[in-house]
Motif scaffolding. Structure first.
Motif, short mmCIF file in Angstrom:
data_model
loop_
_atom_site.label_atom_id
_atom_site.label_comp_id
_atom_site.label_asym_id
_atom_site.label_seq_id
_atom_site.Cartn_x
_atom_site.Cartn_y
_atom_site.Cartn_z
N LEU A 34 0.82 -1.21 0.00
CA LEU A 34 0.00 0.00 0.00
C LEU A 34 0.85 1.26 0.00
O LEU A 34 1.94 1.27 0.58
CB LEU A 34 -0.90 0.02 1.25
N PRO A 35 0.38 2.35 -0.63
CA PRO A 35 1.07 3.64 -0.54
C PRO A 35 0.94 4.21 0.88
O PRO A 35 0.06 3.82 1.65
CB PRO A 35 0.30 4.52 -1.54
N LYS A 36 1.83 5.12 1.20
CA LYS A 36 1.82 5.90 2.45
C LYS A 36 2.16 5.06 3.68
O LYS A 36 3.14 5.33 4.37
CB LYS A 36 0.50 6.63 2.63
N ILE A 37 1.35 4.06 3.99
CA ILE A 37 1.64 3.18 5.12
C ILE A 37 1.48 1.73 4.65
O ILE A 37 0.43 1.36 4.12
CB ILE A 37 0.71 3.45 6.32
N ASP A 38 2.51 0.93 4.83
CA ASP A 38 2.49 -0.46 4.38
C ASP A 38 1.40 -1.25 5.11
O ASP A 38 1.05 -0.96 6.25
CB ASP A 38 3.86 -1.08 4.65
N GLY A 39 0.88 -2.29 4.43
CA GLY A 39 -0.20 -3.08 5.01
C GLY A 39 0.16 -3.74 6.33
O GLY A 39 -0.67 -3.79 7.25
N LEU A 40 1.38 -4.26 6.46
CA LEU A 40 1.78 -4.88 7.72
C LEU A 40 1.83 -3.87 8.85
O LEU A 40 1.50 -4.17 10.00
CB LEU A 40 3.14 -5.57 7.57
N GLU A 41 2.22 -2.63 8.55
CA GLU A 41 2.22 -1.58 9.57
C GLU A 41 0.79 -1.22 9.96
O GLU A 41 0.50 -0.97 11.14
CB GLU A 41 2.95 -0.34 9.07
N VAL A 42 -0.12 -1.20 8.99
CA VAL A 42 -1.54 -0.99 9.29
C VAL A 42 -2.02 -2.07 10.25
O VAL A 42 -2.68 -1.78 11.26
CB VAL A 42 -2.39 -1.02 8.00
N LEU A 43 -1.66 -3.32 9.96
CA LEU A 43 -2.07 -4.43 10.81
C LEU A 43 -1.47 -4.30 12.21
O LEU A 43 -2.18 -4.52 13.22
CB LEU A 43 -1.62 -5.75 10.16
N ARG A 44 -0.20 -3.93 12.31
CA ARG A 44 0.43 -3.79 13.62
C ARG A 44 -0.25 -2.71 14.46
O ARG A 44 -0.47 -2.89 15.66
CB ARG A 44 1.93 -3.46 13.45
N ARG A 45 -0.61 -1.60 13.82
CA ARG A 45 -1.26 -0.51 14.56
C ARG A 45 -2.65 -0.92 15.04
O ARG A 45 -3.07 -0.56 16.14
CB ARG A 45 -1.34 0.75 13.70
N ILE A 46 -3.36 -1.67 14.21
CA ILE A 46 -4.68 -2.15 14.62
C ILE A 46 -4.55 -3.12 15.78
O ILE A 46 -5.28 -3.03 16.78
CB ILE A 46 -5.40 -2.81 13.43
N ARG A 47 -3.60 -4.04 15.68
CA ARG A 47 -3.43 -5.03 16.73
C ARG A 47 -2.94 -4.42 18.05
O ARG A 47 -3.16 -4.99 19.11
CB ARG A 47 -2.45 -6.12 16.27
#
Length: 227
Positions: free
Chosen positions: A54-67
């Motif tokens: 993903l642009p701007k914020i990588d998908g794994l980072e999105v997942l880490r922030r949600i978790r």
């Protein structure tokens, strides 16, 4: 049920969203990681379909922030990263499932159904409230031997009430889970669909299953005579 599709390929995102809406899901789309996190914060979703590149914020980072704030929210990774290491990493970071591209839409929908069923106390696809029965795979509703023919929106409303059977659910919460985020919360659309749903249940014989609680919302209950 309300889903968030996070995918930067616009054509694929729209195709997946269209297919899911035809099945009765409410769907919002995000095209980068920053937008995904914003929508996650301001809306209530039952599940996220998450690309990793993903642009701007990588998908794994999105997942880490949600978790970091919610370990129960359902996340299904849908990615072109298809090595065993990629899959293991995604699952280790907290995804509930991992599907690689290219994929068959029927498999995606089956994976979604499987994850959403985990919110029930049983993995059985048939759930009951007295004589009122819902098949969450066939998306059919029965009262005794009588099938209750519902529209996709009516089914979505009843399904959410089934999930929270015995609890009062506010109109705004029902709208959040049955309509896309662009829906007008103050329109008559919700009242029309709720009235139609109750009328169809009444006509089938399932009277007084949906109760209005003044100031609280709507509650699915099983009348004593139907136990």
């Amino acid at each position: 049920m309300k889903l968030l599709v996070v995918e930067d390929e616009e054509l694929l995102s729209k195709t997946v969203a269209k297919g899911l809406r035809l099945l009765g899901y409410s769907v919002d789309c995000a095209f980068d990681g920053e937008e995904a996190l914003y929508l996650y914060e301001v809306n209530q979703y039952d599940l996220m379909i998450l690309d990793l590149n993903l642009p701007k914020i990588d998908g794994l980072e999105v997942l880490r922030r949600i978790r970091s704030q919610d370990d129960t929210f359902r996340v299904l990774i849908l990615s072109a990263r298809n090595t065993l290491e990629d899959k293991v990493n995604g699952l280790d970071q907290g995804s509930n499932d991992y599907l690689t591209k290219p994929f068959e839409f029927q498999e995606l929908e089956a994976r979604i159904r499987g994850l959403l069923r985990r919110r029930f106390t049983t993995v059985n696809t048939i759930i009951n409230c007295g004589r009122l029965c819902m098949d969450t795979v066939a998306r059919q509703v029965w009262w005794g031997d009588t099938e209750v023919k519902l529209t996709r929106k009516e089914y979505s409303l009843l399904e959410y009430l089934f999930v929270h059977a015995g609890q009062a659910v506010g109109a705004e919460e029902l709208i959040e889970h049955a309509w896309d985020s662009g829906a007008d919360l103050f329109s008559n659309t919700f009242r029309f669909h709720m009235h139609s749903l109750r009328r169809k249940l009444d006509n089938a014989g399932a009277k007084e299953y949906i109760i209005t609680e003044r100031g609280k919302g709507y509650r699915l209950q099983c009348p004593k005579e139907d136990l």
